[in-house]
Design a protein around this motif. Structure first.
Motif, PDB file in Angstrom:
ATOM      1  N   ASP A 534       0.830  -1.201   0.000  1.00  0.00           N
ATOM      2  CA  ASP A 534       0.000   0.000   0.000  1.00  0.00           C
ATOM      3  C   ASP A 534       0.867   1.254   0.000  1.00  0.00           C
ATOM      4  O   ASP A 534       2.015   1.226   0.460  1.00  0.00           O
ATOM      5  CB  ASP A 534      -0.887  -0.034   1.255  1.00  0.00           C
ATOM      6  CG  ASP A 534      -2.143   0.816   1.104  1.00  0.00           C
ATOM      7  OD1 ASP A 534      -2.303   1.474   0.058  1.00  0.00           O
ATOM      8  OD2 ASP A 534      -2.966   0.793   2.040  1.00  0.00           O
ATOM      9  N   ASP A 535       0.298   2.347  -0.482  1.00  0.00           N
ATOM     10  CA  ASP A 535       0.947   3.664  -0.404  1.00  0.00           C
ATOM     11  C   ASP A 535       2.361   3.661  -0.962  1.00  0.00           C
ATOM     12  O   ASP A 535       3.246   4.341  -0.437  1.00  0.00           O
ATOM     13  CB  ASP A 535       0.991   4.160   1.053  1.00  0.00           C
ATOM     14  CG  ASP A 535      -0.391   4.237   1.675  1.00  0.00           C
ATOM     15  OD1 ASP A 535      -1.375   4.273   0.905  1.00  0.00           O
ATOM     16  OD2 ASP A 535      -0.485   4.236   2.911  1.00  0.00           O
ATOM     17  N   GLU A 591      -3.954   4.754  -6.867  1.00  0.00           N
ATOM     18  CA  GLU A 591      -4.882   5.275  -5.869  1.00  0.00           C
ATOM     19  C   GLU A 591      -5.122   6.763  -6.060  1.00  0.00           C
ATOM     20  O   GLU A 591      -4.261   7.480  -6.559  1.00  0.00           O
ATOM     21  CB  GLU A 591      -4.289   5.110  -4.467  1.00  0.00           C
ATOM     22  CG  GLU A 591      -4.199   3.692  -3.954  1.00  0.00           C
ATOM     23  CD  GLU A 591      -3.850   3.686  -2.474  1.00  0.00           C
ATOM     24  OE1 GLU A 591      -4.767   3.428  -1.683  1.00  0.00           O
ATOM     25  OE2 GLU A 591      -2.685   3.955  -2.128  1.00  0.00           O
TER      26      GLU A 591
HETATM   27 MG    MG Z   1      -3.184   3.587   0.231  1.00  0.00          MG
END
Ligand code: MG
Ligand code: C2E
Ligand code: MG
Length: 637
Positions: A534-535, A591
Motif C-alpha cells: 500500500d501507499d 490510488e
Molecule cells: Mg493507500
C-alpha cells in the motif's frame, strides 16, 4: 604484679559492698577474705567447700554443709573468688534457672553498670565465660563511637525507672550484635534488670528486604518504588522536581540478538556510565525496569533537566564493549517539570509521554508541554471512545470500489473502517487508528472489519462472479499470534476465494527486521491470499523492494497522481513505475484518481486498475450492492 592484685581487690571490695545479697571474697581454699554487710562471717574463716568450688560455674555447698554458694573466679588463677549466697527460701535459684533457659538475654547490673548476674544466652552471644563477666562494666560493650546510648539510657532509667533501647554490643571477638532491651531500674536495691533479644539477624533480613524493595536487582539502582517515593516526598515538601525519563533506543535488538546475558551486561554498563555523570550526581538516578531509566532532580528547573539530558545523550554516543562486541545504543529522553500540582505518578507519566515523543526521532530529548498535554488528553478520550464503540458495535465498514480502466467496471473494493461516534458523526481512520494501534485495540476493530468485509465479498461474488476484497492491516496486527491462521480460516468460513482477498500492508511492515512478519506473509500467500504493497512511493520506497518483497500487487500512492498531469517529472516517474511493476508481473492499482484527466493520463501509462473519488467514494455496503445490481449498472452506464 602485687600492685595490680591490690588494685583488683579494692575494686572487688567496692563491688562486694554494693551487692544486695550475702557475698564474700574468698581465696583458693574457700577462706574468707572480705564479706559484705549481709554476711556475718569473719575473715580467715573457711566459707566454701573447696572441692565443690571447681564445678564452676554453679552452686557450691558451703563449708558448713548447709549453705549454698555461687562461686566465680575473679582472678584467673583462682586465688580470688566471689561467693554469693543462694537463699533457698527466696527462690533466687529458681529465677536464675528460669532465665538460664531459653534464648532471651538476661542481665543484672549495679548502678555503675557493672554486671552482677547474666544468663548463658547473654554470655554465649557475647562470647564470655561465666567467670569473666562478673563485675564487667557493661558500658564497655558498646561500640566505641556510641556515646549517646549510655547517656539516654541512664537518663531514662533515672527519670522513669525504665528504658527500651536497641543498641549494638561488641562481643569478645570484636564482632557486633544488635540487641533490643527492656531495662528496669530498681532504686531500692540499686540494680538494673534487663531482658534482651538478639535481633541482629532479624535486622539484617529486614535491611535486605528493604533494599530489595527499593532497589533494582540488576543494577543496584533505586527502583520504581524508590523513585516514586522520592518524587512524592519532594512534591509534598512543595519543591519543584524535574523528572527525566530515559528510554534506550534499539535495546531490544541487542537483547534479542545477543541474548539476555549480554543485554544485562549492557544495561549495567549504561547504568554505571550515567550514574557517574557530573550532571546527574545531584539527582536520584534509578531504573524503572527493562531499558527505562529515570533521573529525579529534587528541586530544579527545566534547564537543569535539559543539561542532564544532553549529558546523558552525549555519554551514550560512545559505544559500549560487551562480550568483545562494540554496541551502540541511543537514548530518547522525556523531561517533565512540575505544573498543575501533579502527583508523582502523573509527573512520571508526563516524562514517559515526552520520551515517547522523543522516540519518534531518537537520540534526543523532548520537554513535556501543553501541546503534548493536549495530545495526551486526545489520546485518552479517543481510547475511551474506542472502547465503548467496540462494546456497542459502532465500527462500520465503507467500501471504495476498485475499477478497471478504461471501462471503469468495478472488480472489487477496499474495506475502510469508520467509527460512528456517540453523537452520530462518522470518524475516519486518521482520527483514531494510531490510538487504537498504541492501545492494542486495533486488532479487535480489524477482526470486525474482516468479518463484515468477507461476508460482503461472499455476497457480491455469489451475485456477480469474481469480486476482489482488499483489507488493510498494520504491522502490529500482523505480528499478533495466529494472525495468518485466523485470516485463512475466516476466508474459508466466509466461502471467499483466497485469490480474491488482498491484504494491504505498507513497506515499513515488510521491512521490519523480525522474520515473523515475513513468515506470516509467506503463510498467507501459500493459502492463495494475495499481498498488496500500500501507499507505494511514500516514505522510504525503493524500487528494489518491488522485486525483492513477497508481494503480488503494488498500490501507487495518490501523491503521484495529484501531480501527474502538471509535472512532467512525476509523470515520467509514474510511467516507469507502472512499467516496472508490470515487467515484474505485479498488478498495479493507482490510488486517489480525482479527475477525468488524471484517469486518462494513467490509462495511457498502462495502469489498468484504479481507485479514487473520480470513480467512487467509499460507500456503505448496500450502496455498492445496488450499484453493482443490473439496475445500478444500467444507471451508471
Ligand atoms: Mg493507500
Ligand atoms: P489507504 O489504505 O491508503 O486507503 C486509502 C485512503 O484514501 C482512504 O482513506 C480513502 O478514503 C482515501 N481516498 C480514496 N480515494 C481518494 C481520492 O481520490 N482522493 C483522496 N484525497 N483520498 C482518497 P481513509 O478511509 O480515511 O483511510 C485512511 C487509511 O486508514 C487507509 O489508507 C488505511 O491505511 C487505514 N485504514 C482504513 N481502514 C482500515 C482498517 O480496517 N484497518 C487498518 N489497519 N487500517 C485501515
Ligand atoms: Mg489501503
Amino acid at each position: 604484679m602485687t600492685e595490680v592484685a591490690h588494685d583488683d581487690l579494692t575494686h572487688w571490695r567496692a563491688m562486694l559492698s554494693s551487692l544486695p545479697i550475702p557475698a564474700a571474697l574468698v581465696d583458693g581454699d574457700g577462706v574468707l577474705l572480705d564479706a559484705n554487710r549481709w554476711l556475718e562471717a569473719t575473715p580467715g574463716e573457711r566459707l566454701v567447700g573447696r572441692e565443690v568450688d571447681d564445678a564452676s560455674p554453679g552452686l557450691a555447698v558451703g563449708h558448713d554443709g548447709v549453705s549454698r554458694w555461687r562461686v566465680r573466679r575473679l582472678r584467673t588463677d583462682g586465688s580470688v573468688r566471689l561467693a554469693t549466697g543462694e537463699r533457698e527460701d527466696t527462690g533466687d535459684h529458681l529465677v536464675r534457672r528460669f532465665f538460664s533457659t531459653g534464648d532471651s538475654l538476661f542481665v543484672v547490673y549495679d548502678q555503675w553498670g557493672r554486671i552482677v548476674e547474666s544468663n548463658s544466652a547473654w554470655e554465649q552471644m557475647l562470647g564470655y565465660n561465666h567467670d569473666e563477666v562478673f563485675g564487667l562494666d557493661s558500658w564497655t560493650l558498646l561500640p566505641p563511637d556510641d556515646q549517646e546510648t549510655r547517656a539516654t539510657v541512664e537518663q531514662d532509667l533515672r527519670d522513669h525507672g525504665r528504658a527500651e533501647p536497641t543498641f549494638w554490643m561488641r562481643t569478645k571477638r570484636g564482632e557486633y550484635r544488635l540487641v533490643r532491651w527492656a531495662l528496669h531500674f530498681d532504686g531500692t536495691v540499686g540494680r538494673c534488670f534487663g531482658i534482651g533479644r538478639d535481633i541482629t539477624e532479624e535486622a539484617r533480613l529486614r535491611n535486605e528486604l528493604e533494599h530489595r524493595a527499593y532497589h533494582d536487582m540488576l543494577t543496584g539502582l533505586p527502583n520504581r518504588a524508590a523513585l516514586l517515593g522520592h518524587l512524592q516526598d519532594s512534591l509534598d515538601r512543595g519543591a519543584a522536581p524535574v523528572v527525566l525519563f530515559c528510554d534506550l533506543d534499539h535495546f531490544k535488538v541487542v537483547n534479542d540478538s545477543l541474548g539476555h546475558g549480554s543485554g544485562d551486561a549492557l544495561l549495567s554498563a549504561i547504568a554505571e556510565r550515567i550514574a557517574n555523570l557530573d550532571a546527574v550526581t545531584a539527582a536520584l538516578f534509578g531504573r524503572l525496569g527493562g531499558d527505562e531509566f529515570v533521573v529525579v532532580f529534587d528541586d530544579a528547573n527545566v534547564d537543569t533537566g535539559i543539561a542532564a539530558a544532553d549529558a546523558i545523550i552525549d555519554a551514550l554516543r560512545v559505544p559500549f564493549v560487551v562480550d568483545g562486541r562494540w554496541l551502540h545504543v541511543g537514548v530518547s529522553i522525556g523531561i517533565a517539570a512540575t505544573a498543575d500540582d501533579p502527583t508523582a505518578d502523573e509527573l512520571l507519566t508526563h516524562a514517559d509521554t515526552a520520551a515517547y515523543e522523543a522516540k519518534k526521532d531518537r537520540n534526543r530529548w523532548v520537554v513535556f508541554d501543553s501541546t503534548l498535554r493536549e495530545a495526551v488528553a486526545r489520546r485518552f478520550n479517543v481510547e475511551a471512545g474506542i472502547r465503548t464503540a467496540l462494546d456497542e458495535n459502532r465500527f462500520e465498514v465503507r467500501y471504495q470500489p476498485i475499477v478497471r480502466l478504461p471501462s471503469t467496471d468495478v472488480i472489487g473494493a477496499e474495506a475502510l473502517v469508520r467509527w460512528r461516534r456517540a453523537d452520530g458523526s462518522l470518524a475516519s481512520p486518521g482520527e483514531f487508528i494510531d490510538v487504537a494501534e498504541e492501545t492494542g485495540l486495533l486488532h479487535r476493530i480489524g477482526e470486525g472489519v474482516t468479518r463484515d468485509a468477507l461476508a460482503f465479498a461472499a455476497e457480491m461474488a455469489a451475485a456477480h462472479g469474481n469480486f476482489v476484497i482488499s483489507l488493510n492491516f498494520t504491522a502490529r496486527e500482523i505480528a499478533r499470534g495466529h494472525f495468518a491462521n485466523s485470516l485463512i480460516d475466516a476466508v474459508a468460513e466466509a466461502g471467499v476465494n483466497p485469490a480474491n482477498v488482498l491484504v494491504e500492508i505498507t513497506e515499513s511492515v515488510v521491512l521490519r527486521t523480525d522474520s515473523s512478519v515475513v513468515d506470516v506473509l509467506a503463510q498467507l500467500r501459500a493459502s492463495g491470499i494475495r499481498i498488496a504493497l500500500d501507499d507505494f512511493g511514500t516514505g522510504f520506497s525503493s524500487l528494489s523492494h518491488l522485486r525483492e518483497l513477497p508481494i503480488d500487487v503494488v498500490k501507487v500512492d495518490r501523491s503521484f497522481v495529484s501531480d501527474v498531469v502538471t509535472d512532467p517529472v512525476t509523470a515520467a516517474m509514474t510511467r516507469s513505475l507502472i512499467e516496472l511493476c508490470l515487467a515484474l508481473e505485479r498488478d498495479v492499482i493507482i490510488e486517489g484518481i480525482e479527475t477525468t484527466t488524471q484517469a486518462l493520463e494513467i490509462h495511457k501509462m498502462g495502469g489498468v486498475l484504479a481507485q479514487g473519488y473520480r470513480f467512487h467514494r467509499p460507500m456503505p455496503a448496500q450502496d455498492l450492492a445496488s450499484l453493482l445490481s443490473p439496475i445500478g449498472r444500467a444507471q451508471a452506464a
